[in-house]
Design a protein around this motif. Structure first.
Motif, short mmCIF file in Angstrom:
data_model
loop_
_atom_site.label_atom_id
_atom_site.label_comp_id
_atom_site.label_asym_id
_atom_site.label_seq_id
_atom_site.Cartn_x
_atom_site.Cartn_y
_atom_site.Cartn_z
N VAL A 161 -40.29 -121.36 -60.70
CA VAL A 161 -40.19 -122.32 -59.85
C VAL A 161 -38.76 -122.65 -59.13
O VAL A 161 -37.85 -122.81 -59.77
CB VAL A 161 -40.08 -123.69 -60.99
CG1 VAL A 161 -40.06 -125.04 -60.41
CG2 VAL A 161 -41.34 -123.80 -61.82
N THR A 162 -39.07 -122.06 -57.72
CA THR A 162 -37.74 -121.86 -57.16
C THR A 162 -37.30 -123.45 -56.52
O THR A 162 -38.08 -124.23 -56.58
CB THR A 162 -37.90 -120.98 -55.95
OG1 THR A 162 -39.05 -121.81 -55.22
CG2 THR A 162 -38.39 -119.87 -56.48
N SER A 163 -35.95 -123.51 -56.18
CA SER A 163 -35.52 -124.65 -55.54
C SER A 163 -36.41 -124.89 -54.36
O SER A 163 -36.59 -126.05 -53.90
CB SER A 163 -34.07 -124.53 -55.10
OG SER A 163 -33.30 -124.35 -56.27
N ASP A 164 -36.80 -123.73 -53.59
CA ASP A 164 -37.35 -123.93 -52.37
C ASP A 164 -38.98 -124.84 -52.72
O ASP A 164 -39.49 -125.48 -51.96
CB ASP A 164 -37.71 -122.55 -51.74
CG ASP A 164 -38.04 -122.63 -50.26
OD1 ASP A 164 -38.13 -123.87 -49.58
OD2 ASP A 164 -38.96 -121.66 -49.93
N ALA B 172 -41.20 -132.05 -52.82
CA ALA B 172 -40.79 -133.02 -52.23
C ALA B 172 -41.16 -133.47 -50.87
O ALA B 172 -41.68 -134.73 -50.56
CB ALA B 172 -39.22 -133.23 -52.42
N ASP B 173 -41.11 -132.67 -50.25
CA ASP B 173 -41.55 -133.01 -48.69
C ASP B 173 -43.05 -133.46 -48.73
O ASP B 173 -43.46 -134.46 -47.97
CB ASP B 173 -41.20 -131.84 -47.86
CG ASP B 173 -39.78 -131.56 -47.40
OD1 ASP B 173 -38.90 -132.69 -47.60
OD2 ASP B 173 -39.38 -130.66 -47.14
N ALA B 174 -43.97 -132.54 -49.16
CA ALA B 174 -45.33 -132.92 -49.16
C ALA B 174 -45.62 -134.16 -49.85
O ALA B 174 -46.50 -134.92 -49.43
CB ALA B 174 -46.14 -131.76 -49.97
N SER B 175 -44.91 -134.52 -51.02
CA SER B 175 -45.19 -135.53 -51.79
C SER B 175 -44.62 -136.88 -51.39
O SER B 175 -44.96 -137.93 -51.88
CB SER B 175 -44.98 -135.40 -53.36
OG SER B 175 -43.89 -135.34 -53.66
N HIS C 198 -40.33 -131.94 -60.18
CA HIS C 198 -40.94 -132.86 -60.35
C HIS C 198 -42.21 -132.61 -61.69
O HIS C 198 -42.76 -131.46 -61.53
CB HIS C 198 -41.73 -133.00 -59.12
CG HIS C 198 -41.07 -133.50 -57.95
ND1 HIS C 198 -40.42 -132.34 -57.31
CD2 HIS C 198 -40.89 -134.49 -57.25
CE1 HIS C 198 -39.67 -132.81 -56.39
NE2 HIS C 198 -40.21 -134.18 -56.33
N GLY C 199 -42.46 -133.29 -62.41
CA GLY C 199 -43.47 -133.03 -63.44
C GLY C 199 -44.73 -132.75 -63.13
O GLY C 199 -45.59 -131.86 -63.30
N MET C 200 -44.97 -133.36 -61.42
CA MET C 200 -46.40 -133.43 -61.26
C MET C 200 -46.31 -132.10 -60.43
O MET C 200 -47.50 -131.67 -60.17
CB MET C 200 -46.44 -134.46 -60.17
CG MET C 200 -46.96 -135.70 -60.71
SD MET C 200 -48.59 -135.33 -61.63
CE MET C 200 -49.37 -134.78 -60.63
N ALA D 286 -38.22 -130.62 -69.60
CA ALA D 286 -37.88 -130.62 -68.20
C ALA D 286 -38.02 -129.08 -67.70
O ALA D 286 -37.62 -128.29 -68.49
CB ALA D 286 -36.25 -130.95 -68.00
N VAL D 287 -38.37 -128.83 -66.40
CA VAL D 287 -38.41 -127.78 -65.86
C VAL D 287 -37.62 -127.49 -64.82
O VAL D 287 -37.34 -128.31 -64.10
CB VAL D 287 -39.90 -127.41 -65.21
CG1 VAL D 287 -39.91 -126.06 -64.51
CG2 VAL D 287 -40.95 -127.30 -66.36
N ARG D 288 -36.59 -126.43 -64.94
CA ARG D 288 -35.47 -126.37 -63.91
C ARG D 288 -35.67 -125.20 -62.88
O ARG D 288 -36.28 -124.26 -63.21
CB ARG D 288 -34.07 -126.06 -64.87
CG ARG D 288 -34.02 -127.22 -65.61
CD ARG D 288 -32.54 -127.05 -66.63
NE ARG D 288 -32.56 -128.03 -67.79
CZ ARG D 288 -31.96 -129.17 -67.42
NH1 ARG D 288 -31.59 -129.65 -66.31
NH2 ARG D 288 -31.93 -130.09 -68.48
#
Lengths: 131, 150
Positions: free
Chosen positions: B30-33, B39-42, B66-68, B99-101
């Motif tokens: 799960v990268t920052s990218d 975030a942009d898509a949702s 995001h959990g989703m 949480a996923v980081r």
């Protein structure tokens, strides 16, 4: 209206919200999850993409959603995939309220339908608002 | 684009699924990218997911995914496995447990709990368990779809 545990009542409904499924958002969504769907898949959204149109802040942009809430659980029924360009309508209601371990929980239920009235998605979102 | 290789090998549903059988796992870093792209898509630009300085002041102590996004990986794992049998008359019910980081390596796993005939064919219900690189469960629940004969 502020979306607190105290302010909302079970069965409460809200005005329907209307959206158009955006092709670029589908593309970015697929990129985020590493799904390089091609061909016809570019037109068809992944099942969970519908979540974008089934959250309180999107359905009711004027609502005040207190910061610091927790998204605790999420359930879906997937009936029909969303497609790029489709016009959809989301309805939202408060399905349930309960307390667990001293914390209030709110369950929102969303129905997403296409312009033909076909049911695409049902979402049940359980949140724990901040104290 | 996420800066990692992805496994796109199709994993079609087998002809003889058995209760207890594992579903094909899906691994992701799960990268920052990936978080920014989600975030942009949702449209969910909550600073808890994007702003290190803000997130450091919260109970999480830093940015979390995001959990989703994690739930979307579950859906993708089911899509890859069941294909058209995941697209309609399917569903999932999950709890976000941890949480996923950014940088976490997560794996979507699951096992077939039941197979039963219904109006659409054979409904398959699976347990779902998403674990991080430490073996901690970050999301758990069930998902169901249908076998589609090829």
């Amino acid at each position: 209206m502020e979306f607190t545990f105290q302010n909302l009542e079970v069965g409460q409904t809200f005005p329907p919200a209307h959206f158009v499924v955006d092709r670029d958002s589908i593309k970015r969504y697929r990129q985020a999850i590493g799904d390089d769907g091609d061909g016809d898949e570019r037109e068809v959204a992944p099942n969970t993409f519908g979540h974008i149109f089934a959250v309180p802040r999107v359905v009711l942009p004027d609502a005040i959603i207190p910061a610091g809430g927790v998204h605790a659980r999420q359930a879906y029924e997937f009936h029909r995939p969303l497609r790029a360009g489709e016009r959809i309508t989301t309805t939202m209601r408060v399905a349930e309220k309960f307390e667990k371990k001293g914390r209030g929980h709110l369950v929102y239920e969303f129905e997403v339908r296409n312009e033909g009235g076909d049911l695409c998605l049902i979402s049940r979102m359980t949140t724990i608002p901040p104290r | 684009m996420p800066d990692q290789p992805y496994d796109h090998d199709p994993a079609p549903v087998s002809a003889s699924l058995c209760v207890g059988e594992a579903i094909p796992p899906l691994q992701r870093v799960v990268t920052s990218d990936a978080i920014r792209t989600y975030a942009d898509a949702s449209g969910d630009h909550n600073p808890l997911h994007l702003d290190d300085a803000f997130a450091a002041t919260t109970a999480y102590g830093g940015v979390i995914a995001h959990g989703m996004l994690t739930a979307a990986y579950v859906s993708f794992a089911m899509q890859r496995w069941l294909g058209a049998g995941w697209e309609t008359e399917s569903g999932m019910s999950v709890a976000f447990l941890k949480a996923v980081r950014p940088g976490d390596e997560i794996t979507v796993t699951g096992r077939i709990q039941s197979r039963e005939k219904d109006g659409r064919g054979v409904k398959i219900t699976c347990s779902i368990d998403v674990v991080n690189q430490l073996g901690e469960t970050v999301l758990a629940g069930t998902a169901w779809g249908h076998e589609v004969s090829s």
